[in-house]
Design an enzyme around this catalytic site. Structure first.
Site, short mmCIF file in Angstrom:
data_model
loop_
_atom_site.label_atom_id
_atom_site.label_comp_id
_atom_site.label_asym_id
_atom_site.label_seq_id
_atom_site.Cartn_x
_atom_site.Cartn_y
_atom_site.Cartn_z
N CYS A 159 0.80 -1.22 0.00
CA CYS A 159 0.00 0.00 0.00
C CYS A 159 0.84 1.27 0.00
O CYS A 159 0.33 2.35 -0.30
CB CYS A 159 -0.95 0.01 1.20
SG CYS A 159 -2.11 -1.39 1.22
N HIS B 69 -3.33 7.21 2.77
CA HIS B 69 -3.72 5.93 2.19
C HIS B 69 -5.15 5.62 2.61
O HIS B 69 -5.51 5.73 3.79
CB HIS B 69 -2.78 4.83 2.66
CG HIS B 69 -3.23 3.45 2.32
ND1 HIS B 69 -3.65 3.12 1.04
CD2 HIS B 69 -3.36 2.33 3.08
CE1 HIS B 69 -3.99 1.83 1.04
NE2 HIS B 69 -3.83 1.34 2.25
N ASN C 15 -10.02 -0.11 -0.05
CA ASN C 15 -8.56 -0.10 -0.05
C ASN C 15 -8.05 -0.68 -1.37
O ASN C 15 -8.13 -1.89 -1.60
CB ASN C 15 -8.04 -0.91 1.14
CG ASN C 15 -6.53 -0.89 1.26
OD1 ASN C 15 -5.83 -0.44 0.35
ND2 ASN C 15 -6.02 -1.38 2.38
#
EC number: 2.3.1.180
Length: 326
Positions: free
Chosen positions: A113, A253, A283
């Protein structure tokens, strides 16, 4: 001194949307349970025929069109991804082929990520050290739905598919220096700690012969995420003699709204200055930040001349941030 700045952004999301109610038909969960714990209402899922390189190319074309440049002018391509088309060659070279981009060198970055933060940092360094790179194409692209265990309700509700891209330009090739002199990547910081067990896949090419499915210790990830994202932002502020009130916007994020809220509270930042797309995108790993960045610029929630921070944490653990003036 030669530096880089973000000239344009682009994004791509698959056509298929998967809502929380649909996931509730697959595992024991509910729309309310998912919303309360994550802030997610839906996610996008790639078609069976779509590859990560396809998503990457679509987002890249969007960014290239906005930049009004030719693919022949691009000197560098970096794709941040955890879900490449193949073990080899890289997703970046496959995307390069599909874009018919003949004059670039390309490679992948795998930092989960945090991948886009790592990729932007590398591109910025290469632009500063190589006057021949006029434009760099940096992409975050993922098909997380292919490595999710759809029987595990603790993880399958969290992830989605998508891609985002930026065109970075070198100021060495700017005639409009008065216009762009204040724009640019100001500073970056990257970290990793080798804490590999809290977020990983159960398997891999050399261990099990396949990519494996995602495993996560949710409580540990939450704790690490809040502490490390906060510390990264504070380090960025300290190194640049800034206060949190100097920051116009924050693109974190997009993993979980609870993590974002906790970081904002620790920093005493304003939630209205935070770019939030986790409710719609879920996500998307390395695609998360460029997707959110493109969304915010189009709204426009991010305006020319504004000062902001990109910050992410991912498996590894890896984390880092980018301070830039747009």
């Amino acid at each position: 001194m030669n530096k880089s700045f973000i000239l344009s952004t682009g994004s791509y999301l698959p056509k298929k949307k998967l809502g929380n109610d649909e996931i509730a038909l697959m595992v024991e969960t509910s729309d309310e349970w998912i919303r309360q714990r994550t802030g997610i209402t839906q996610r996008y899922i790639a078609d069976e025929a779509e590859l990560t390189s396809d998503l990457a190319v679509n987002s890249a074309k969007n960014a290239i069109e906005k930049a009004q440049i030719s693919v022949d002018e691009i000197g560098l391509i970096i794709v941040a991804t955890t879900t490449p088309d193949k073990t080899l060659p890289s997703c970046a070279t496959i995307a390069q082929n599909k874009l018919k981009c003949k004059n670039a060198f390309s490679f992948d970055v795998q930092a989960a990520c945090s991948g886009f933060i790592y990729a932007v940092t590398i591109a910025d360094s290469l632009i500063k050290s190589n006057d021949r790179i006029k434009y760099a194409l940096v992409i975050g692209a993922e098909i997380m739905s292919r490595i999710v265990d759809w029987k595990d309700r603790s993880t399958c509700v969290l992830f989605g598919d998508g891609a985002g891209a930026v065109i970075m330009k070198s100021t060495a090739h700017c005639n409009e220096m008065t216009e762009n002199s204040t724009r640019g990547i100001i500073s970056t910081n990257l970290y990793s700690d080798g804490n590999v067990d809290v977020l990983c896949t159960k398997g891999g090419i050399s261990s099990t012969g396949d990519s494996g499915k995602i495993y996560m210790n949710g409580r540990e990830v939450f704790k690490h995420a809040v502490d490390k994202l906060t510390a990264s932002i504070e380090e960025t502020l300290r190194c640049n003699n800034l206060k949190i009130t100097d920051i116009d916007w924050l693109v974190p994020h997009q993993a979980n709204i609870r993590i974002i809220e906790a970081v904002v509270k620790k920093l005493n930042f304003l939630m209205e200055k935070v770019i939030n797309t986790v409710d719609q995108h879920a996500n998307t790993s390395a695609a998360s930040i460029p997707l959110a960045l493109d969304y915010a610029i189009q709204k426009p929630k991010i305006k020319p001349g504004s000062l902001g921070i990109l910050v992410a944490i991912g498996a590894g653990l890896t984390w880092g941030s980018v301070l830039l003036r747009y």
